[in-house]
Design an enzyme around this catalytic site. Structure first.
Site, PDB file in Angstrom:
ATOM      1  N   HIS A 264       0.833  -1.209   0.000  1.00  0.00           N
ATOM      2  CA  HIS A 264       0.000   0.000   0.000  1.00  0.00           C
ATOM      3  C   HIS A 264       0.871   1.265   0.000  1.00  0.00           C
ATOM      4  O   HIS A 264       0.725   2.131  -0.859  1.00  0.00           O
ATOM      5  CB  HIS A 264      -0.904  -0.031   1.239  1.00  0.00           C
ATOM      6  N   GLU A 265       1.773   1.346   0.961  1.00  0.00           N
ATOM      7  CA  GLU A 265       2.592   2.562   1.072  1.00  0.00           C
ATOM      8  C   GLU A 265       3.520   2.710  -0.131  1.00  0.00           C
ATOM      9  O   GLU A 265       3.850   3.823  -0.541  1.00  0.00           O
ATOM     10  CB  GLU A 265       3.383   2.562   2.381  1.00  0.00           C
ATOM     11  N   HIS A 268       1.698   4.699  -2.773  1.00  0.00           N
ATOM     12  CA  HIS A 268       1.790   6.145  -2.501  1.00  0.00           C
ATOM     13  C   HIS A 268       3.178   6.669  -2.883  1.00  0.00           C
ATOM     14  O   HIS A 268       3.327   7.741  -3.466  1.00  0.00           O
ATOM     15  CB  HIS A 268       1.561   6.415  -1.010  1.00  0.00           C
ATOM     16  N   GLU A 294      -4.709   7.796  -3.110  1.00  0.00           N
ATOM     17  CA  GLU A 294      -5.193   6.519  -2.586  1.00  0.00           C
ATOM     18  C   GLU A 294      -5.413   5.507  -3.715  1.00  0.00           C
ATOM     19  O   GLU A 294      -5.264   4.302  -3.516  1.00  0.00           O
ATOM     20  CB  GLU A 294      -6.479   6.751  -1.793  1.00  0.00           C
TER      21      GLU A 294
END
Lengths: 501, 501
Positions: A264-265, A268, A294
């Site tokens: 997820h990170e 980003h 997101e």
């Protein structure tokens, strides 16, 4: 005007200084959440407040305002310059329109509210928070009132994080989504649950970190311009033009926690790392909105990381890292265990199907509060009613109900949640566009070859940074406005097959 | 004036802001040397320059100068307030007297010089550095000329790091030291060398770090207000009032490297951690001088860490950490191996006996350069001659001769070296005073009980921070001015016994 025009150079210098102060602030925050020794907390808070004051002084300097006016009045601006000045002007207005006494009141109230919440939540004491939250609501409405050009408070807050979007647009997307998701989640919840026992064996920390980092290196996260460290609540942060770091946490009895937080990170972070070099240090030198940001974290976490192709590429490597833990597990079991659907009370634990129902619930409560149709004293009951309607569940108390998330208790009601679901919707819309432009993408993933996907995203989403409004970016990149269809198609196909719905 | 006097409060606020800006700058530097990813370097340099500008603006603000004037003119100052204002005034003069164009020239020249040195040293090309170093000498003399109240340039530079000391005083101490050390080092070099083979076995990094950290925890280093991380060149840094960190490096074939670097930096750090809380954030909130600082690092590294009592306490634990590597080694062999004497060309590799000869050599060359008695073009030859006289060695080239240390090539000649040897001298003087006040201290060390030693140092050296001038501190704490006798006594007794001289 030319790049070397002294007027333009002066603006670029200002913007670089603002970006550098932002990067220094990010370092203070990164260290606070990773390595800072405990006794340093109070001093660090003071250093962060000092840096905020210095940055605010730079950002609201009247001479800077005049520079923006003068440059904005010139007739020889390129489209990029026009956009830079528009974003800079918006930031300047954000920073200058609120009277400083009001900003101080907001900040003090936010601190008081947060510290009350840290006690009220474990005590299950929503009554204590009611007068505080009433003041939060008043202050939020007052803040929005300084921006009368918006259609209302919610439009203002949405525009702060997702420029150009309106409550009406979000309402429409969310209601279509809910109508489709509720029956899907219902059906999945009644189907037979996949095997997950092996995810609760012991997975040593070092091997978990090494595996996750190997995956995001394959994805395209650049470790020469970033790194991963441990923290309590994972986040991505930009410390400089070429310094975009991520953090994760590890649970040794749940390897999915670290892995999917890392994926997820990294989404980003790859977005931030991919912004074109000439935009760094300008008002366009970062992700364009909360929702688009997101979308990138979700794309790499879910559309890639929870796909059957992903496990085709990585199950062997995962089993090499954890041979005993996975001795009796098949690739298909791993894929299914990564996509368990369960209606639950806690947003942050939710799966792909139910997560948005948590978000939509919160967004609608915010909308009703800001619209004056719901009183704070009725919020706890409204929360329970909404959960019954949207998720078919009722929390046993307010601790896991209205007191669950910190967002409202930081001192603002409005705009905190919708970006999560906008991100999910856009993740599928961008992925579908990437797939259309790169036939056979799933096959790439199954070979751990992310070059075409990352390259397409870099060119079409990352490199532009803030150059286009989110609305324009979505239109240019996917050929249509934000639409829920690709996302619903993705979820329907995936979960129909998985759960035999 | 009372602590709550608004005029005093305003000064305390200013000082806190200056300290916080210093702490933020220290964080930028700490991260740069520990975790920062490589691509971030240029951006970090810009952030550090920005923060220096902001700090310089605060430190030289005319309004702040008037506050110092007004407070200094009041008749109701406590001795502590008087000293705070005196140090603040000294810092203000340092920051304001040099014209800003000259500061910019210094800074630019320093950068150019450093980057030329990074190429000239590996190329053994002192000729390239001659014109650069000539300019460095000119600029150094010019900088000192803004402070005509000193007896000369060297006095000015010495006072910058060791307030109140003069070249005459340093000359006297150093010449006494050299006269005693040269024959001692000669004799030791001719004696039979102790066994050191076991120090070159494989010592894994994690166990080395754990051992060193266990020792400094025993010493009294407070890990709740600090931490240790890895770096290339170990250092101690204060990031805030309660955030004093150290760094080390590990060589897996030389466990003494990490251990003694950790003990050394812990001495610096315990000094900073021990400064009285009410002085933190004021001009007195840190170690008082380079020499006193180095005395604390050397005391814990050498007088404690290389003592027979130390190994009586720790050899068992060290062998528990490395049982195979030390299976054939006795405690006495470990002690002797920690105190090998060898005349060598490199300052940073030198032992207790010869280290000061390296420092004195450099100090005397600086003195001759600043006094106009030595020309830069003759410096390389003068270096070789001085090494032959002081250490009986001649470097085969300038790489390990005049190009060896970076100090002169950062853009200043003067004041860079003497603090190391002053620190060694004072380490024994402070230790002797601690022993006089705490009979049987060696027995404490042999039991790994550092409570009395650390407590005495904390009360007499650490807590006062900058409250007394170094001269006053030494007199108050040891009952006499700086004197070389305790240090020579320590070295003579230790090495006579060790080497049977």
């Amino acid at each position: 005007m030319t790049q070397s025009d002294p007027q333009w150079q002066a603006l670029l210098d200002r913007w670089q200084t603002l970006a550098d102060l932002g990067g220094i602030g990010a370092l203070l925050g990164w260290d606070q959440s990773t390595y800072q020794p405990p006794a340093a907390s109070a001093g660090r808070a003071r250093q962060m407040a000092l840096l905020s004051r210095l940055r605010h002084a730079e950002a609201t300097d009247a001479a800077y305002g005049r520079m923006l006016d003068e440059a904005g009045g010139r007739g020889d601006l390129s489209p990029e310059q026009t956009r830079m000045l528009a974003v800079a002007r918006k930031n300047f207005e954000e920073a200058t329109r609120l009277p400083s006494a009001f900003v101080a009141e907001l900040s003090e109230h936010g601190g008081n509210s947060y510290s009350a919440w840290t006690e009220a939540r474990p005590a299950n004491d929503f009554a204590r928070m009611v007068p505080i939250l009433e003041k939060t609501l008043d202050l939020s409405l007052q803040a929005a009132s300084y921006f009368p050009e918006y259609g209302g408070a919610l439009d203002y807050f949405i525009d702060q994080s997702d420029e150009g979007m309106t409550a009406a647009q979000v309402d429409e997307v969310f209601s279509g989504l809910r109508a489709a998701l509720v029956p899907l989640a219902d059906a999945a919840a009644q189907a037979r649950a996949p095997r997950t026992d092996f995810l609760h064996r012991h997975y040593p920390q070092a091997a978990q970190l090494a595996f996750g980092e190997a995956v995001i290196r394959d994805y395209g996260y650049d470790f020469t311009a970033g790194r991963q460290d441990l923290t309590h609540h994972p986040f991505m942060t930009r410390l400089g033009g070429h310094d975009v770091r991520i953090t994760t946490r590890v649970r040794e009895d749940d390897p999915g926690d670290a892995l999917y937080s890392t994926l997820h990170e990294s989404g980003h972070a790859m977005y931030e790392q991919g912004v074109a070099a000439h935009l760094l240090g300008t008002p366009l030198g970062g992700g364009v909105s909360a929702g688009v940001h997101e979308s990138q974290s979700r794309l790499w976490e879910n559309l890639v990381g929870r796909s059957r192709a992903f496990w085709a590429a990585y199950f062997g490597k995962f089993r090499d890292a954890f041979p005993e833990q996975l001795a009796d597990v098949t690739e298909e079991e791993m894929y299914r265990a990564s996509n368990v659907v369960a209606r639950s009370l806690i947003r942050t634990d939710a799966d792909e199907l139910t997560y948005n129902l948590h978000v939509i619930t919160r967004y609608e409560l915010e909308r009703e509060l800001l619209g004056g149709r719901l009183a704070v004293r009725d919020l706890a009951d409204a929360w329970h009613a909404a959960y019954e309607a949207n998720l078919g569940l009722r929390a046993p108390d307010d601790r896991d109900g209205v007191l669950q998330d910190v967002h409202w208790y930081f001192g603002q009601i409005g705009g905190a949640f919708q970006g999560y679901t906008i991100g999910n919707v856009l993740s599928a819309q961008f992925y579908a566009a990437a797939e259309a432009a790169n036939p056979g993408l799933e096959g790439d993933i199954a070979r751990a070859d992310f070059g075409r996907l990352h390259g397409w995203l870099r060119e079409n989403v990352y490199a532009p940074g803030g150059l286009y409004t989110p609305t324009d970016l979505i239109q240019r990149t996917t050929g249509q406005p934000m639409t829920v269809e690709p996302y619903l198609k993705y979820l329907r196909e995936k979960y129909t097959e998985l759960y035999g719905l």
